[in-house]
Write a protein that holds these residues in place. Structure first.
Motif: not given
Length: 240
Positions: A121-147
């Motif tokens: 997943v992208d933490i930044t949405n484009g070159a030099h995007d600072m929306k999350y850099i220097g702050k927090e980025f959260e990503f959760n998912t319930i769709n993984l398939v463990e093998l």
């Protein structure tokens, strides 16, 4: 006059395409965290998660904009805990301006498969995007398939047409070896624990594609399991 205007127009486009990328300064800390589970809400533990740094260059004219990514380096990593959670802080290096979070790794031949399929997943949405850099980025998912590995012993009896290839929906093709002769061979496939599994044996006989399907029930078990399959001539059906 038209040629002069056309040349001037093209010059504007070329100049607008030449944009030197601006790097994000070094030492900026960003927290990334979240929880990973499968589609039954079971946590995915011991999965490697890593941050990649890229150099993104925006090149665009009057009518279009294209972003080119140049990989710089892996700058930090961690593993999910027994609850499927991850939480760590990475620092920018000053050599990039675009960041991605990778979950799992695409394995090489003879390396165990952990999930299907590794992704990012992208933490930044484009070159030099600072929306999350220097702050927090959260990503959760319930769709993984463990093998989990399943060791399949194939007993091939009295067949005359070779080679035969194996196919399984969750196992990379390079982990499945061809069968070249009669006899017993051992193969490892990677399965999830919830679903029935199908192993397909493929061949061409007299110019006609054929397959034999071997099904076994869900393991409902974590860790390695075992299956033994006897491959007979009568098992093969023409593929229409």
């Amino acid at each position: 006059m038209k040629k002069i205007l056309l040349s001037f127009f093209l010059l504007i486009i070329l100049v607008s395409c030449r944009k030197d990328p601006v790097m994000i300064k070094s030492g900026i800390e960003t927290r990334v965290f979240g929880k990973l589970t499968d589609f039954h809400d079971e946590p995915i533990s011991n999965l490697k998660i890593k941050v990649a740094e890229f150099k993104a260059t925006n090149s665009g004219g009057l009518f279009m904009s294209v972003e080119n990514l140049e990989f710089v380096d892996w700058i930090d990593s961690t593993y999910t805990n027994t609850d499927g959670r991850y939480d760590f802080v990475f620092k920018t290096t000053g050599n990039g301006n675009f960041y991605r979070l990778f979950f799992g790794e695409r394995t090489k031949e003879n390396e165990p498969q952990i999930i299907w399929d590794p992704f990012y997943v992208d933490i930044t949405n484009g070159a030099h995007d600072m929306k999350y850099i220097g702050k927090e980025f959260e990503f959760n998912t319930i769709n993984l398939v463990e093998l989990y590995p399943c060791q399949v012993t194939l007993k091939v009896n009295n067949l005359e047409t070779f080679p035969m290839t194996l196919s399984h929906s969750l196992t990379y093709f390079f982990n499945l070896k061809n069968i070249e002769t009669n006899g017993t061979s051992i193969h490892t496939i990677y399965i999830n624990k919830y679903n029935d599994q199908t192993l397909t044996v493929l061949r061409r006989k007299n110019g006609i594609s054929q397959q034999a399907l071997y099904k076994f029930p869900a393991s409902n078990t974590e860790g390695i399991t075992y299956q033994t399959i006897t491959v007979e001539e009568a098992d093969f059906k023409d593929v229409k």
